[in-house]
Design a protein around this motif. Structure first.
Motif, PDB file in Angstrom:
ATOM      1  N   ALA A  88      40.701 -51.185  19.536  1.00 21.54           N
ATOM      2  CA  ALA A  88      40.144 -50.443  20.818  1.00 21.54           C
ATOM      3  C   ALA A  88      39.468 -49.358  20.126  1.00 21.54           C
ATOM      4  O   ALA A  88      38.216 -48.832  20.687  1.00 21.54           O
ATOM      5  CB  ALA A  88      41.203 -50.078  21.836  1.00 21.54           C
ATOM      6  N   LEU A  89      40.120 -48.190  19.450  1.00 18.11           N
ATOM      7  CA  LEU A  89      39.666 -47.294  18.963  1.00 18.11           C
ATOM      8  C   LEU A  89      38.587 -47.444  18.140  1.00 18.11           C
ATOM      9  O   LEU A  89      37.408 -46.454  18.341  1.00 18.11           O
ATOM     10  CB  LEU A  89      40.542 -46.095  18.334  1.00 18.11           C
ATOM     11  CG  LEU A  89      41.931 -45.861  19.148  1.00 18.11           C
ATOM     12  CD1 LEU A  89      42.740 -45.196  18.371  1.00 18.11           C
ATOM     13  CD2 LEU A  89      41.345 -44.684  20.243  1.00 18.11           C
ATOM     14  N   GLU A  90      38.524 -48.355  17.383  1.00 19.75           N
ATOM     15  CA  GLU A  90      37.475 -48.621  16.550  1.00 19.75           C
ATOM     16  C   GLU A  90      36.172 -48.963  17.148  1.00 19.75           C
ATOM     17  O   GLU A  90      34.838 -48.508  17.073  1.00 19.75           O
ATOM     18  CB  GLU A  90      37.783 -49.940  15.631  1.00 19.75           C
ATOM     19  CG  GLU A  90      36.577 -50.322  14.604  1.00 19.75           C
ATOM     20  CD  GLU A  90      36.811 -51.761  14.059  1.00 19.75           C
ATOM     21  OE1 GLU A  90      36.569 -51.983  12.839  1.00 19.75           O
ATOM     22  OE2 GLU A  90      37.326 -52.400  14.831  1.00 19.75           O
ATOM     23  N   PRO A 130      48.039 -47.271   9.985  1.00 24.01           N
ATOM     24  CA  PRO A 130      46.817 -47.618  10.932  1.00 24.01           C
ATOM     25  C   PRO A 130      45.842 -46.214  10.707  1.00 24.01           C
ATOM     26  O   PRO A 130      46.487 -45.095  10.504  1.00 24.01           O
ATOM     27  CB  PRO A 130      47.267 -47.693  12.321  1.00 24.01           C
ATOM     28  CG  PRO A 130      48.691 -47.797  12.044  1.00 24.01           C
ATOM     29  CD  PRO A 130      49.405 -47.386  10.836  1.00 24.01           C
ATOM     30  N   ALA A 131      44.681 -46.527  10.628  1.00 25.83           N
ATOM     31  CA  ALA A 131      43.694 -45.436  10.452  1.00 25.83           C
ATOM     32  C   ALA A 131      42.305 -45.982  10.798  1.00 25.83           C
ATOM     33  O   ALA A 131      42.055 -47.045  10.646  1.00 25.83           O
ATOM     34  CB  ALA A 131      43.626 -44.979   8.926  1.00 25.83           C
ATOM     35  N   LEU A 132      41.441 -44.849  11.342  1.00 22.96           N
ATOM     36  CA  LEU A 132      40.035 -45.182  11.424  1.00 22.96           C
ATOM     37  C   LEU A 132      39.390 -44.467  10.323  1.00 22.96           C
ATOM     38  O   LEU A 132      39.796 -43.646   9.721  1.00 22.96           O
ATOM     39  CB  LEU A 132      39.681 -44.439  12.619  1.00 22.96           C
ATOM     40  CG  LEU A 132      40.208 -45.110  14.100  1.00 22.96           C
ATOM     41  CD1 LEU A 132      39.902 -44.022  15.030  1.00 22.96           C
ATOM     42  CD2 LEU A 132      39.747 -46.375  14.285  1.00 22.96           C
ATOM     43  N   TYR A 133      38.243 -45.117   9.947  1.00 25.11           N
ATOM     44  CA  TYR A 133      37.522 -44.581   8.780  1.00 25.11           C
ATOM     45  C   TYR A 133      35.773 -44.737   9.015  1.00 25.11           C
ATOM     46  O   TYR A 133      35.553 -45.812   9.708  1.00 25.11           O
ATOM     47  CB  TYR A 133      37.841 -45.085   7.610  1.00 25.11           C
ATOM     48  CG  TYR A 133      37.764 -46.685   7.271  1.00 25.11           C
ATOM     49  CD1 TYR A 133      36.495 -47.092   6.830  1.00 25.11           C
ATOM     50  CD2 TYR A 133      38.605 -47.401   7.668  1.00 25.11           C
ATOM     51  CE1 TYR A 133      36.303 -48.385   6.564  1.00 25.11           C
ATOM     52  CE2 TYR A 133      38.416 -48.893   7.393  1.00 25.11           C
ATOM     53  CZ  TYR A 133      37.164 -49.402   6.882  1.00 25.11           C
ATOM     54  OH  TYR A 133      37.100 -50.545   6.803  1.00 25.11           O
ATOM     55  N   PRO A 173      49.913 -51.318  17.334  1.00 28.42           N
ATOM     56  CA  PRO A 173      48.936 -50.679  16.591  1.00 28.42           C
ATOM     57  C   PRO A 173      47.501 -51.472  16.204  1.00 28.42           C
ATOM     58  O   PRO A 173      46.580 -51.070  16.010  1.00 28.42           O
ATOM     59  CB  PRO A 173      49.563 -50.280  15.216  1.00 28.42           C
ATOM     60  CG  PRO A 173      50.729 -51.392  15.170  1.00 28.42           C
ATOM     61  CD  PRO A 173      51.108 -51.549  16.547  1.00 28.42           C
ATOM     62  N   THR A 174      47.605 -52.649  16.118  1.00 28.07           N
ATOM     63  CA  THR A 174      46.407 -53.674  15.983  1.00 28.07           C
ATOM     64  C   THR A 174      45.429 -53.571  17.009  1.00 28.07           C
ATOM     65  O   THR A 174      44.340 -53.296  16.643  1.00 28.07           O
ATOM     66  CB  THR A 174      46.862 -55.004  15.530  1.00 28.07           C
ATOM     67  OG1 THR A 174      47.649 -55.247  14.405  1.00 28.07           O
ATOM     68  CG2 THR A 174      45.697 -55.820  15.311  1.00 28.07           C
ATOM     69  N   LEU A 192      51.264 -47.104  26.823  1.00 23.56           N
ATOM     70  CA  LEU A 192      50.361 -48.360  26.751  1.00 23.56           C
ATOM     71  C   LEU A 192      50.012 -48.517  25.333  1.00 23.56           C
ATOM     72  O   LEU A 192      49.993 -49.649  25.007  1.00 23.56           O
ATOM     73  CB  LEU A 192      49.168 -48.176  27.467  1.00 23.56           C
ATOM     74  CG  LEU A 192      48.026 -49.194  27.757  1.00 23.56           C
ATOM     75  CD1 LEU A 192      48.937 -50.372  28.103  1.00 23.56           C
ATOM     76  CD2 LEU A 192      47.093 -48.845  28.526  1.00 23.56           C
ATOM     77  N   ALA A 193      49.719 -47.493  24.449  1.00 21.95           N
ATOM     78  CA  ALA A 193      49.345 -47.668  23.048  1.00 21.95           C
ATOM     79  C   ALA A 193      50.455 -48.446  22.345  1.00 21.95           C
ATOM     80  O   ALA A 193      50.224 -49.196  21.728  1.00 21.95           O
ATOM     81  CB  ALA A 193      48.844 -46.466  22.349  1.00 21.95           C
TER      82      ALA A 193
END
Length: 225
Positions: free
Chosen positions: A137-139, A58-61, A131-132, A125-126
């Motif tokens: 949510a973070l995206e 998992p990653a944000l980009y 992870p999906t 909770l996370a």
């Protein structure tokens, strides 16, 4: 930029491509050069760097371009695949709109590494969300905070564009973003730090452990880019 200047630039772009694709041999050369560049950029985004491991899972980009600044924010559960393909554009629209040769900076956050710093209840909770959903949510939170233009509207079948009100979205990411405010703040802090991190001269990548910054435009300094 006025309309005439914009149209002149567009025509100059078309004329340049016409020259570069003037015959089959030049077309093949163009294809090879573009893929070589995209492949190198994808490798920098995913492969181990120094003592830092490969970017996986998992990653944000987000992608920044010269002038336009931040263009797009996304998330993935398979960074090793998505980030390698991102500049190639075979399964993502971004490279079709903003050529990777113009990407000034790509920021990547290994957000699961932030979980130990988050409030214990949010970390639990996370894990429960998975992870999906947590990635979505973070995206969403990052998109609302930064308003990237390519995330802020959608194509319509009529051939035009419709604005998206990200703050009023009822997507899964939007609904769950409210449940992890502490983790969201950690992600936003990591994003801010990486977005402003200075990339040393004659380098194209910096890895901080939590994340990575890659400068595809630095590849132009190499004669075979």
């Amino acid at each position: 930029m006025d309309d005439q200047t914009y149209d002149d630039a567009y025509q100059a772009w078309r004329a340049s491509l016409t020259t570069l694709l003037a015959d089959p041999a030049l077309l093949a050369r163009w294809q090879e050069r573009r893929f070589r560049f995209a492949h190198r950029a994808g490798a920098l985004l995913t492969e181990p760097h120094g003592d830092s491991p490969a970017i996986t899972g998992p990653a944000l980009y987000g992608v920044f371009a010269a002038g336009a600044g931040l263009c797009y924010v996304g998330q993935t559960q398979e960074a090793e695949r998505r980030l390698r393909d991102l500049p190639v554009g075979e399964s993502h629209h971004l490279a079709n709109t903003v050529p990777p040769e113009l990407w000034e900076r790509v920021v990547v956050i290994r957000w699961p590494l932030l979980l130990p710093e988050a409030p214990a209840v949010e970390s639990a909770l996370a894990v429960e969300m998975g992870p999906t959903v947590c990635g979505l949510a973070l995206e969403h939170a990052l998109q609302v905070a930064t308003a990237p233009p390519l995330n802020s509207r959608r194509r319509r079948t009529s051939g035009d564009w419709q604005p998206r009100n990200l703050a009023q979205s009822r997507s899964r990411g939007a609904i769950h973003a409210q449940s992890v405010p502490g983790l969201t703040q950690l992600a936003l802090g990591a994003w801010a730090a990486l977005s402003e991190l200075e990339i040393p001269d004659h380098s194209a990548v910096v890895d901080t452990g939590i994340g990575r910054v890659v400068s595809p435009t630095a590849l132009h300094q190499s004669p075979d880019a």
